[in-house]
Design a protein around this motif. Structure first.
Motif, PDB file in Angstrom:
ATOM      1  N   TRP A  10      -0.210 -16.425  -5.458  1.00 23.98           N
ATOM      2  CA  TRP A  10       0.531 -15.242  -4.987  1.00 23.98           C
ATOM      3  C   TRP A  10       1.513 -14.769  -6.042  1.00 23.98           C
ATOM      4  O   TRP A  10       1.645 -13.559  -6.284  1.00 23.98           O
ATOM      5  CB  TRP A  10       1.239 -15.547  -3.666  1.00 23.98           C
ATOM      6  CG  TRP A  10       0.324 -15.359  -2.495  1.00 23.98           C
ATOM      7  CD1 TRP A  10      -0.186 -16.333  -1.691  1.00 23.98           C
ATOM      8  CD2 TRP A  10      -0.216 -14.117  -2.022  1.00 23.98           C
ATOM      9  NE1 TRP A  10      -1.004 -15.780  -0.746  1.00 23.98           N
ATOM     10  CE2 TRP A  10      -1.036 -14.421  -0.917  1.00 23.98           C
ATOM     11  CE3 TRP A  10      -0.093 -12.787  -2.409  1.00 23.98           C
ATOM     12  CZ2 TRP A  10      -1.729 -13.436  -0.204  1.00 23.98           C
ATOM     13  CZ3 TRP A  10      -0.779 -11.802  -1.699  1.00 23.98           C
ATOM     14  CH2 TRP A  10      -1.583 -12.135  -0.615  1.00 23.98           C
ATOM     15  N   ASN A  11       2.215 -15.704  -6.695  1.00 27.69           N
ATOM     16  CA  ASN A  11       3.161 -15.279  -7.731  1.00 27.69           C
ATOM     17  C   ASN A  11       2.437 -14.551  -8.864  1.00 27.69           C
ATOM     18  O   ASN A  11       2.910 -13.514  -9.350  1.00 27.69           O
ATOM     19  CB  ASN A  11       3.930 -16.488  -8.279  1.00 27.69           C
ATOM     20  CG  ASN A  11       5.200 -16.756  -7.493  1.00 27.69           C
ATOM     21  OD1 ASN A  11       5.749 -15.852  -6.856  1.00 27.69           O
ATOM     22  ND2 ASN A  11       5.663 -17.993  -7.520  1.00 27.69           N
ATOM     23  N   TYR A  14       1.463 -11.049  -7.678  1.00 26.68           N
ATOM     24  CA  TYR A  14       2.575 -10.091  -7.635  1.00 26.68           C
ATOM     25  C   TYR A  14       3.055  -9.752  -9.046  1.00 26.68           C
ATOM     26  O   TYR A  14       3.487  -8.625  -9.298  1.00 26.68           O
ATOM     27  CB  TYR A  14       3.717 -10.644  -6.786  1.00 26.68           C
ATOM     28  CG  TYR A  14       3.444 -10.575  -5.298  1.00 26.68           C
ATOM     29  CD1 TYR A  14       3.179  -9.351  -4.677  1.00 26.68           C
ATOM     30  CD2 TYR A  14       3.439 -11.719  -4.507  1.00 26.68           C
ATOM     31  CE1 TYR A  14       2.919  -9.281  -3.307  1.00 26.68           C
ATOM     32  CE2 TYR A  14       3.186 -11.658  -3.136  1.00 26.68           C
ATOM     33  CZ  TYR A  14       2.929 -10.436  -2.546  1.00 26.68           C
ATOM     34  OH  TYR A  14       2.671 -10.363  -1.199  1.00 26.68           O
ATOM     35  N   GLY A  18       2.290  -5.946  -9.298  1.00 35.29           N
ATOM     36  CA  GLY A  18       3.537  -5.538  -8.642  1.00 35.29           C
ATOM     37  C   GLY A  18       3.564  -4.056  -8.298  1.00 35.29           C
ATOM     38  O   GLY A  18       3.933  -3.670  -7.186  1.00 35.29           O
ATOM     39  N   TRP A  21       1.414  -3.237  -5.285  1.00 37.08           N
ATOM     40  CA  TRP A  21       2.013  -3.626  -3.999  1.00 37.08           C
ATOM     41  C   TRP A  21       3.200  -2.740  -3.662  1.00 37.08           C
ATOM     42  O   TRP A  21       3.404  -2.363  -2.502  1.00 37.08           O
ATOM     43  CB  TRP A  21       2.424  -5.099  -4.027  1.00 37.08           C
ATOM     44  CG  TRP A  21       1.243  -6.034  -3.939  1.00 37.08           C
ATOM     45  CD1 TRP A  21       0.539  -6.548  -4.982  1.00 37.08           C
ATOM     46  CD2 TRP A  21       0.627  -6.553  -2.744  1.00 37.08           C
ATOM     47  NE1 TRP A  21      -0.477  -7.359  -4.513  1.00 37.08           N
ATOM     48  CE2 TRP A  21      -0.441  -7.378  -3.146  1.00 37.08           C
ATOM     49  CE3 TRP A  21       0.880  -6.392  -1.387  1.00 37.08           C
ATOM     50  CZ2 TRP A  21      -1.264  -8.041  -2.230  1.00 37.08           C
ATOM     51  CZ3 TRP A  21       0.069  -7.059  -0.468  1.00 37.08           C
ATOM     52  CH2 TRP A  21      -0.991  -7.877  -0.894  1.00 37.08           C
ATOM     53  N   GLY A  49       6.145 -10.332   1.430  1.00 35.96           N
ATOM     54  CA  GLY A  49       5.663  -9.806   0.150  1.00 35.96           C
ATOM     55  C   GLY A  49       6.762  -8.966  -0.493  1.00 35.96           C
ATOM     56  O   GLY A  49       7.940  -9.351  -0.474  1.00 35.96           O
ATOM     57  N   VAL A  50       6.405  -7.794  -1.027  1.00 42.74           N
ATOM     58  CA  VAL A  50       7.396  -6.957  -1.711  1.00 42.74           C
ATOM     59  C   VAL A  50       8.243  -6.140  -0.731  1.00 42.74           C
ATOM     60  O   VAL A  50       9.051  -5.315  -1.149  1.00 42.74           O
ATOM     61  CB  VAL A  50       6.750  -6.012  -2.758  1.00 42.74           C
ATOM     62  CG1 VAL A  50       6.050  -6.818  -3.842  1.00 42.74           C
ATOM     63  CG2 VAL A  50       5.804  -5.024  -2.098  1.00 42.74           C
ATOM     64  N   SER A  70       6.980 -16.391  -2.249  1.00 45.90           N
ATOM     65  CA  SER A  70       6.823 -15.862  -3.611  1.00 45.90           C
ATOM     66  C   SER A  70       8.124 -15.245  -4.102  1.00 45.90           C
ATOM     67  O   SER A  70       8.532 -14.157  -3.659  1.00 45.90           O
ATOM     68  CB  SER A  70       5.723 -14.802  -3.642  1.00 45.90           C
ATOM     69  OG  SER A  70       5.775 -14.118  -4.882  1.00 45.90           O
ATOM     70  N   ALA A  73       7.578 -11.744  -5.595  1.00 47.17           N
ATOM     71  CA  ALA A  73       7.533 -10.636  -4.626  1.00 47.17           C
ATOM     72  C   ALA A  73       8.935 -10.300  -4.134  1.00 47.17           C
ATOM     73  O   ALA A  73       9.322  -9.125  -4.051  1.00 47.17           O
ATOM     74  CB  ALA A  73       6.645 -11.021  -3.443  1.00 47.17           C
TER      75      ALA A  73
END
Ligand SMILES: C[S@@+](CC[C@H](N)C(=O)[O-])C[C@H]1O[C@@H](n2cnc3c(N)ncnc32)[C@H](O)[C@@H]1O
Length: 190
Positions: A10-11, A14, A18, A21, A49-50, A70, A73
């Motif tokens: 996930w990191n 993102y 980025g 998202w 998430g973000v 994350s 995120a």
């Protein structure tokens, strides 16, 4: 896949995607039902998430706490919240170990994430009259790789059977052939 590999994945996603998202609008279910949600109080954006969904609620007046494992995120989410001076805080958190104080949140949102023990935690953490907005993918034997992260058809509703069910439906989730389960439920007052 181990927990660490999941987090790394996930990191990395993102870090690489980025902008993608950040460009996504809040989830349609949330936009469609926002008018029936409280505009004051405290909201939890679980596995944020973000933070597009939580930031949407913050713009409408709620103070938002976003949790995700994350940090990449969450950094993007917090930068965006600061730029817009929104009441939005974030904490790096493993949702598999979720604990929340009882009767605390006016709204809890959980989009496209499933950690089954969290369902009982959400029930307890909502204030009486508080609203859960939940959507995540249903298991589909043709495409599901890790079935533990997907709901069985009809699995969600019984967890909230004593809540006031404002909306319950299957919908086309993210991507072709991906059905999601949607639930909007208000915790009883008494
Ligand atoms: C499909 S994304 C959904 C993000 C956001 N809710 C949305 O609607 O766009 C799933 C999110 O769950 C987070 N996640 C996965 N496992 C987690 C865990 N054990 N604890 C906290 N967050 C986790 C990921 O970092 C990712 O941000």
């Amino acid at each position: 896949m181990t927990w660490e590999a999941g987090l790394r994945g996930w990191n990395a996603r993102y870090a690489k995607e980025g902008e993608f998202w950040l460009g996504k609008p809040p989830r349609k279910l949330l936009r469609d039902w926002a008018r029936l949600l409280p505009e004051r109080g405290l909201a939890l954006d679980a596995a944020s998430g973000v933070g597009a969904n939580g930031l949407f609620l913050a713009k409408r007046g709620l103070s938002v706490i976003a949790l995700d494992f994350s940090e990449v995120a969450l950094r993007l989410a917090v930068e965006r919240a600061r730029r817009k001076s929104l009441p939005f805080q974030a904490a790096v958190y493993d949702m598999a170990l979720l604990q929340l104080p009882a009767h605390t949140f006016d709204v809890i949102i959980n989009f496209f994430f499933l950690e089954r023990p969290a369902l009982a935690v959400y029930r307890r953490a909502l204030k009486p009259g508080g609203v859960l907005v939940f959507e995540t993918l249903l298991k589909n034997d043709a495409v599901t790789v890790r079935p533990e992260h997907y709901l069985e058809l009809g699995e969600l509703l019984p967890h909230f059977a004593d809540f006031d069910i404002m909306h319950s439906a299957e919908a086309v989730g993210c991507g072709e052939n991906r059905l999601s389960e949607q639930l909007i439920a208000r915790k009883p007052l008494g």
